[in-house]
Design a protein around this motif. Structure first.
Motif, PDB file in Angstrom:
ATOM      1  N   GLY A 194       0.784  -1.237   0.000  1.00 37.16           N
ATOM      2  CA  GLY A 194       0.000   0.000   0.000  1.00 37.16           C
ATOM      3  C   GLY A 194       0.817   1.288   0.000  1.00 37.16           C
ATOM      4  O   GLY A 194       0.286   2.366  -0.259  1.00 37.16           O
ATOM      5  N   VAL A 233     -10.408   7.720   0.390  1.00 39.05           N
ATOM      6  CA  VAL A 233      -9.243   7.984   1.246  1.00 39.05           C
ATOM      7  C   VAL A 233      -9.705   8.251   2.689  1.00 39.05           C
ATOM      8  O   VAL A 233      -9.107   7.743   3.649  1.00 39.05           O
ATOM      9  CB  VAL A 233      -8.409   9.165   0.691  1.00 39.05           C
ATOM     10  CG1 VAL A 233      -7.383   9.647   1.702  1.00 39.05           C
ATOM     11  CG2 VAL A 233      -7.717   8.755  -0.605  1.00 39.05           C
ATOM     12  N   ARG A 275     -10.681   5.014   4.196  1.00 38.21           N
ATOM     13  CA  ARG A 275      -9.463   4.213   4.463  1.00 38.21           C
ATOM     14  C   ARG A 275      -8.862   4.614   5.814  1.00 38.21           C
ATOM     15  O   ARG A 275      -8.532   3.768   6.639  1.00 38.21           O
ATOM     16  CB  ARG A 275      -8.445   4.469   3.342  1.00 38.21           C
ATOM     17  CG  ARG A 275      -7.115   3.753   3.527  1.00 38.21           C
ATOM     18  CD  ARG A 275      -6.111   4.203   2.488  1.00 38.21           C
ATOM     19  NE  ARG A 275      -5.549   5.507   2.803  1.00 38.21           N
ATOM     20  CZ  ARG A 275      -4.976   6.327   1.907  1.00 38.21           C
ATOM     21  NH1 ARG A 275      -4.910   5.983   0.639  1.00 38.21           N
ATOM     22  NH2 ARG A 275      -4.469   7.494   2.285  1.00 38.21           N
ATOM     23  N   GLU A 276      -8.761   5.926   6.029  1.00 37.06           N
ATOM     24  CA  GLU A 276      -8.159   6.391   7.278  1.00 37.06           C
ATOM     25  C   GLU A 276      -9.042   6.037   8.474  1.00 37.06           C
ATOM     26  O   GLU A 276      -8.545   5.662   9.537  1.00 37.06           O
ATOM     27  CB  GLU A 276      -7.897   7.908   7.215  1.00 37.06           C
ATOM     28  CG  GLU A 276      -6.850   8.286   6.173  1.00 37.06           C
ATOM     29  CD  GLU A 276      -5.582   7.428   6.269  1.00 37.06           C
ATOM     30  OE1 GLU A 276      -4.986   7.379   7.352  1.00 37.06           O
ATOM     31  OE2 GLU A 276      -5.207   6.787   5.263  1.00 37.06           O
ATOM     32  N   ALA A 281      -8.658   2.358   9.114  1.00 32.16           N
ATOM     33  CA  ALA A 281      -7.330   2.092   9.691  1.00 32.16           C
ATOM     34  C   ALA A 281      -7.330   2.403  11.179  1.00 32.16           C
ATOM     35  O   ALA A 281      -6.786   1.634  11.986  1.00 32.16           O
ATOM     36  CB  ALA A 281      -6.273   2.912   8.969  1.00 32.16           C
ATOM     37  N   SER A 303      -1.102   3.339   4.200  1.00 23.20           N
ATOM     38  CA  SER A 303      -1.503   3.070   2.820  1.00 23.20           C
ATOM     39  C   SER A 303      -1.695   4.341   2.011  1.00 23.20           C
ATOM     40  O   SER A 303      -2.264   5.322   2.483  1.00 23.20           O
ATOM     41  CB  SER A 303      -2.815   2.280   2.813  1.00 23.20           C
ATOM     42  OG  SER A 303      -3.299   2.150   1.490  1.00 23.20           O
ATOM     43  N   ASN A 316      -6.148   2.158  -2.209  1.00 22.40           N
ATOM     44  CA  ASN A 316      -7.542   1.985  -1.775  1.00 22.40           C
ATOM     45  C   ASN A 316      -7.717   0.660  -1.033  1.00 22.40           C
ATOM     46  O   ASN A 316      -8.749   0.014  -1.126  1.00 22.40           O
ATOM     47  CB  ASN A 316      -8.500   2.043  -2.972  1.00 22.40           C
ATOM     48  CG  ASN A 316      -8.287   0.889  -3.925  1.00 22.40           C
ATOM     49  OD1 ASN A 316      -7.220   0.273  -3.932  1.00 22.40           O
ATOM     50  ND2 ASN A 316      -9.295   0.582  -4.733  1.00 22.40           N
ATOM     51  N   PHE A 317      -6.645   0.268  -0.340  1.00 16.83           N
ATOM     52  CA  PHE A 317      -6.700  -0.954   0.470  1.00 16.83           C
ATOM     53  C   PHE A 317      -5.752  -0.808   1.651  1.00 16.83           C
ATOM     54  O   PHE A 317      -4.910   0.105   1.677  1.00 16.83           O
ATOM     55  CB  PHE A 317      -6.337  -2.180  -0.376  1.00 16.83           C
ATOM     56  CG  PHE A 317      -4.975  -2.094  -1.015  1.00 16.83           C
ATOM     57  CD1 PHE A 317      -3.817  -2.414  -0.313  1.00 16.83           C
ATOM     58  CD2 PHE A 317      -4.840  -1.654  -2.330  1.00 16.83           C
ATOM     59  CE1 PHE A 317      -2.574  -2.313  -0.898  1.00 16.83           C
ATOM     60  CE2 PHE A 317      -3.584  -1.551  -2.929  1.00 16.83           C
ATOM     61  CZ  PHE A 317      -2.447  -1.887  -2.204  1.00 16.83           C
ATOM     62  N   LEU A 318      -5.913  -1.719   2.608  1.00 17.46           N
ATOM     63  CA  LEU A 318      -5.043  -1.713   3.786  1.00 17.46           C
ATOM     64  C   LEU A 318      -4.433  -3.093   3.954  1.00 17.46           C
ATOM     65  O   LEU A 318      -5.136  -4.110   3.808  1.00 17.46           O
ATOM     66  CB  LEU A 318      -5.854  -1.387   5.044  1.00 17.46           C
ATOM     67  CG  LEU A 318      -6.400   0.036   5.175  1.00 17.46           C
ATOM     68  CD1 LEU A 318      -7.432   0.101   6.300  1.00 17.46           C
ATOM     69  CD2 LEU A 318      -5.259   1.028   5.437  1.00 17.46           C
ATOM     70  N   THR A 345      -9.706  -4.356   0.856  1.00 18.38           N
ATOM     71  CA  THR A 345     -10.061  -3.257  -0.044  1.00 18.38           C
ATOM     72  C   THR A 345     -11.100  -2.380   0.663  1.00 18.38           C
ATOM     73  O   THR A 345     -11.997  -2.895   1.339  1.00 18.38           O
ATOM     74  CB  THR A 345     -10.706  -3.808  -1.335  1.00 18.38           C
ATOM     75  OG1 THR A 345      -9.801  -4.751  -1.909  1.00 18.38           O
ATOM     76  CG2 THR A 345     -10.987  -2.697  -2.340  1.00 18.38           C
ATOM     77  N   ILE A 346     -10.967  -1.061   0.511  1.00 11.61           N
ATOM     78  CA  ILE A 346     -11.963  -0.161   1.116  1.00 11.61           C
ATOM     79  C   ILE A 346     -13.274  -0.317   0.338  1.00 11.61           C
ATOM     80  O   ILE A 346     -13.293  -0.201  -0.892  1.00 11.61           O
ATOM     81  CB  ILE A 346     -11.481   1.313   1.063  1.00 11.61           C
ATOM     82  CG1 ILE A 346     -10.079   1.445   1.690  1.00 11.61           C
ATOM     83  CG2 ILE A 346     -12.489   2.240   1.738  1.00 11.61           C
ATOM     84  CD1 ILE A 346      -9.935   0.912   3.100  1.00 11.61           C
ATOM     85  N   ASN A 404     -17.969  -1.417   4.842  1.00 12.93           N
ATOM     86  CA  ASN A 404     -16.927  -1.268   5.861  1.00 12.93           C
ATOM     87  C   ASN A 404     -17.502  -1.530   7.252  1.00 12.93           C
ATOM     88  O   ASN A 404     -16.841  -2.122   8.110  1.00 12.93           O
ATOM     89  CB  ASN A 404     -16.295   0.126   5.792  1.00 12.93           C
ATOM     90  CG  ASN A 404     -15.625   0.369   4.453  1.00 12.93           C
ATOM     91  OD1 ASN A 404     -15.266  -0.581   3.758  1.00 12.93           O
ATOM     92  ND2 ASN A 404     -15.464   1.626   4.080  1.00 12.93           N
TER      93      ASN A 404
END
Ligand SMILES: Cc1ncc(COP(=O)(O)O)c(C=O)c1O
Length: 354
Positions: free
Chosen positions: A157, A266, A269-270, A273, A288, A291-293, A330-331, A337
């Protein structure tokens, strides 16, 4: 010293490319009886009875505006996968040449090399998933044709350090491919604008990620006009379908909407995370730019199976070298999510109860 002519395979240099029917006349015409198409049409509302433009001129003109680069620097492939394969077919001699990859990274560079019978040399990324320049240098010999760099890298990432990439570009006399499939999610800027400084640079991008068009298959290679000319010689004539050309052209008009979506992904994602970092079984959430972690977590493989049993598919990376106990997530949409986090919390309860 970089010498492109020395790198191109002899059979490609001397190749007379396929000439499509539409290429053999100039001017305007109304009656096309040259390509053995079905002139009566098709049962579909939109008639797809004609072959698509083999040069993808309209699409390249639009991409040239979006990417701020001349059309002569753009090659279009049936996904990045086709660009990867063509790079081998144009520049690497089977059973003779070698390429360098830096695992863990996108596995297609390796698979495609094997298909083309090209030797693979590996320089594993360091613990922080950055390049080991000194080691890469030891792998290069006169038959090393391509160094593959993936930035942001899949599956870790992260972006590779720009200065490291520049060091390779300045010192390697073969081709340097930077795969920027995820660049739209990154803080770092693309290398496309550096093409004028590096004749050995090829940048790969795709509409499969930020643009949300994985199903249409449009990969892009940006490079010098000489490299683009070589790729065009070797490509299948009609490699980008009419539907793909039409729909991608339409999608490119919606750049504002795509930029909004990137920001949303984004932000999610944060958020994901930081939720994951608070879970006691999570050892590490790698930073990352994609668009994934990548998440290091206790009993990663069992967790993968548990999520599957809940109808949630993530990527189990725990069995690949340098990613022990890692899953790649993947987000998704906000709702997806949340479903994932709920399942992870249930898993946590189950684990703590053991
Ligand atoms: C680094 C990287 N490059 C390229 C691709 C594939 O791109 P395309 O859909 O254009 O073939 C992927 C897909 O996951 C990827 O991770």
């Amino acid at each position: 010293m970089f010498d492109l002519q020395k790198l191109i395979r002899q059979n490609i240099k001397t190749l007379v490319p396929f000439s499509s029917a539409r290429d053999e006349f100039t001017g305007n015409a109304d009656v096309f009886l040259d390509a053995n198409e079905n002139s009566l049409g098709s049962p579909l509302l939109k008639w797809y009875n004609r072959y698509p433009d083999p040069h993808q001129s309209k699409l390249k003109a639009a991409l040239s505006q979006v990417k701020c680069i001349g059309e002569e620097h753009i090659f279009l492939g049936n996904g990045s996968d086709e660009c990867i394969d063509l790079l081998y077919r144009c520049f690497c001699n089977p059973s003779k040449d070698n390429i360098i990859i830096c695992p863990p990274t996108f596995t297609m560079y390796q698979v495609s090399a094997k298909i083309n019978d090209i030797t693979i040399r590996e320089s594993p990324l360091l613990e922080d998933f950055q390049l080991n320049l000194a080691h890469i240098e030891t792998l290069v010999d006169e038959n090393t044709k391509i160094i593959w760099l993936c930035s942001p890298n899949n599956p870790s990432g992260n972006c590779l350090n720009r200065m490291d990439i520049e060091t390779i570009l300045n010192n390697f006399s073969g081709l340097v491919v930077i795969d920027e499939a995820y660049i739209n999610f990154a803080k770092q800027k693309s290398f496309i604008q550096e093409l004028k400084d590096y004749p050995n640079l090829i940048v790969l991008q795709t509409l499969s990620k930020a643009w949300g068009l994985a199903g249409l298959r449009l990969g892009m290679a940006f490079a010098s006009p000489e490299i683009i000319f070589t790729l065009n010689k070797a490509k299948p004539a009609y490699n980008i379908s009419e539907t793909t050309q039409e729909l991608c052209l339409k999608a490119l008009e919606e750049i504002g909407q795509v930029n909004d979506m990137i920001q949303e992904i984004v932000a999610m994602r944060e958020a994901l995370a930081s939720v994951l970092r608070q879970m006691p079984t999570v050892e590490k959430v790698y930073p990352s730019d994609a668009n994934f972690l990548l998440v290091k977590i206790a009993k990663a493989h069992q967790l993968y199976l548990y999520l599957l049993s809940r109808g949630i598919v993530v990527r189990d990376r725990s069995n690949i070298p340098y990613c022990e106990n890692c899953i790649r997530i993947t987000i998704g949409t906000e709702k997806e999510n949340t479903i994932l986090v709920d399942a992870l919390l249930d898993w946590l309860d189950l684990s703590l109860g053991e």
